[in-house]
Scaffold this motif. Structure first.
Motif, PDB file in Angstrom:
ATOM      1  N   LEU A  86       0.853  -1.186   0.000  1.00  0.00           N
ATOM      2  CA  LEU A  86       0.000   0.000   0.000  1.00  0.00           C
ATOM      3  C   LEU A  86       0.891   1.238   0.000  1.00  0.00           C
ATOM      4  N   GLN A  87       0.645   2.133  -0.913  1.00  0.00           N
ATOM      5  CA  GLN A  87       1.448   3.360  -0.996  1.00  0.00           C
ATOM      6  C   GLN A  87       0.823   4.421  -0.100  1.00  0.00           C
ATOM      7  N   ILE A  88       1.598   4.879   0.901  1.00  0.00           N
ATOM      8  CA  ILE A  88       1.059   5.860   1.848  1.00  0.00           C
ATOM      9  C   ILE A  88       1.452   7.284   1.472  1.00  0.00           C
ATOM     10  N   ASP A  89       2.503   7.418   0.661  1.00  0.00           N
ATOM     11  CA  ASP A  89       2.820   8.721   0.066  1.00  0.00           C
ATOM     12  C   ASP A  89       3.630   8.456  -1.195  1.00  0.00           C
ATOM     13  N   ASN A  90       4.242   9.444  -1.737  1.00  0.00           N
ATOM     14  CA  ASN A  90       4.928   9.276  -3.022  1.00  0.00           C
ATOM     15  C   ASN A  90       6.151   8.359  -2.943  1.00  0.00           C
ATOM     16  N   ASN A  91       6.722   8.235  -1.770  1.00  0.00           N
ATOM     17  CA  ASN A  91       7.975   7.493  -1.677  1.00  0.00           C
ATOM     18  C   ASN A  91       7.903   6.237  -0.810  1.00  0.00           C
ATOM     19  N   ASN A  92       6.901   6.111   0.020  1.00  0.00           N
ATOM     20  CA  ASN A  92       6.868   5.021   0.986  1.00  0.00           C
ATOM     21  C   ASN A  92       5.779   3.994   0.666  1.00  0.00           C
ATOM     22  N   LEU A  93       6.157   2.746   0.846  1.00  0.00           N
ATOM     23  CA  LEU A  93       5.232   1.624   0.664  1.00  0.00           C
ATOM     24  C   LEU A  93       5.228   0.785   1.930  1.00  0.00           C
ATOM     25  N   ILE A  94       4.076   0.281   2.292  1.00  0.00           N
ATOM     26  CA  ILE A  94       3.969  -0.621   3.442  1.00  0.00           C
ATOM     27  C   ILE A  94       3.152  -1.849   3.030  1.00  0.00           C
ATOM     28  N   VAL A  95       3.338  -2.924   3.773  1.00  0.00           N
ATOM     29  CA  VAL A  95       2.568  -4.143   3.510  1.00  0.00           C
ATOM     30  C   VAL A  95       1.145  -3.948   4.029  1.00  0.00           C
ATOM     31  N   LYS A  96       0.192  -4.320   3.235  1.00  0.00           N
ATOM     32  CA  LYS A  96      -1.203  -4.228   3.666  1.00  0.00           C
ATOM     33  C   LYS A  96      -1.428  -5.093   4.908  1.00  0.00           C
ATOM     34  N   SER A  97      -2.157  -4.554   5.858  1.00  0.00           N
ATOM     35  CA  SER A  97      -2.333  -5.225   7.154  1.00  0.00           C
ATOM     36  C   SER A  97      -2.914  -6.627   7.002  1.00  0.00           C
TER      37      SER A  97
END
Length: 301
Positions: A86-97
């Motif tokens: 999941l992209q939370i801003d232009n540069n950061n990605l996190i794993v979907k919960s």
């Protein structure tokens, strides 16, 4: 191995002991099919691209999602990133919960099942004599053979474990056989023979169709998977007989219902006919009486 007797992830989370022990030995395509069955095809493909092809390798992997954050440019990895991150801003990605929770749940279930094997079936009575002062083994020291070592599980332990597994399995496979009441009870539906021999504790099951099935072992623990395989095969006359009896019972019930419905319909038609017949004469008499009254009035006039 058939996945039809494996509960879904939600049920395994609350009852991890229902996971068949055979699943811990799956590798390659069978392993990936097992993972897809529990957590979906996307997470299964994530393990496939990393060549995580068995339960032991999976349990030893610190973070299966780390691969997605490496500088790898290929179509398959990019597709996995789109599905799992999941992209939370232009540069950061996190794993979907949800994806991380599924993997954690899977890890917990597999770890509990793995620990159960070690606790119940891996207490091997071996005593190795190690000489820490020298790397050489004296020629007079007899070699320790692990081929003839046995589990500390007794005959009764193995027997009780098998009966519990069979009872759980029969409860979970009612829908697979399309049988309304499918219960496997020793003495009624099969005969279990467990005895100790020169090669350790051995077991066999005699089905009601008179077939004798030799049971296999997983890490010195007897498992009834061969019996399950026999019951699901077209050659088991016992299950075939149960299916035929149930089908015959349903046919008789349907025929009985049809006969009852036909009788009720016929009775209803007869009653209606009688009612119509009774009404018509009265109507004729009424019309006749009316005509006579009118004629008398006309004569008077």
């Amino acid at each position: 191995m058939s996945l039809s007797n494996v509960p879904k992830l939600q049920e395994l989370y609350f009852h991890p002991w229902k996971l068949p022990l055979e699943t811990l030995t799956l590798v390659d395509d069978q392993f990936y099919s097992f993972i897809e069955y529990l957590v979906g095809s996307t997470l299964s493909n994530l393990l496939r691209v990393q060549e995580i092809n068995s339960v032991p390798i999976l349990l030893l992997t610190t973070d299966v999602f780390k691969h997605l954050f490496l500088k790898i440019n290929d179509v398959e990895t990019d597709l996995l990133r789109q599905e799992l991150l999941l992209q939370i801003d232009n540069n950061n990605l996190i794993v979907k919960s949800a994806n991380r929770t599924k993997i954690k749940c899977l890890f917990d279930i597999l770890k509990i099942t793995s620990d159960r094997i070690f606790q119940e079936g891996q207490r091997i009575a071996t005593k190795h004599q190690i000489n820490y002062s020298s790397f050489a083994i004296p020629s007079a020291t007899p070699a320790v053979s692990t081929a003839n070592t046995y589990s500390t599980l007794t005959v009764d332990d193995q027997r009780n474990s098998l009966l519990k597994c069979i009872d759980d399995w029969s409860s979970l496979n009612e829908t697979f056989f399309n049988l309304k009441e499918f219960k496997l009870e020793e003495g009624n539906n099969f005969r279990l023979i467990v005895k100790a021999g020169t090669n350790g504790i051995q077991a066999s099951i005699e089905c009601l169709c008179k077939t004798i099935i030799t049971l296999g072992k997983l890490h010195s623990k007897l498992i009834p998977s061969n019996f399950y395989r026999h019951l699901k095969s077209p050659g088991c006359k016992y299950v075939n007989r149960l299916l035929k009896e149930q089908k015959l019972e349903e046919t008789n019930r349907n025929n009985s219902y049809s006969t009852t419905s036909s009788s009720s319909s016929s009775q209803l038609i007869d009653n209606n006919s009688q009612s119509t017949t009774a009404v018509v004469p009265n109507r004729k008499r009424t019309l006749g009486s009316t005509h006579k009254i009118k004629s008398k009035k006309q004569r008077k006039n």
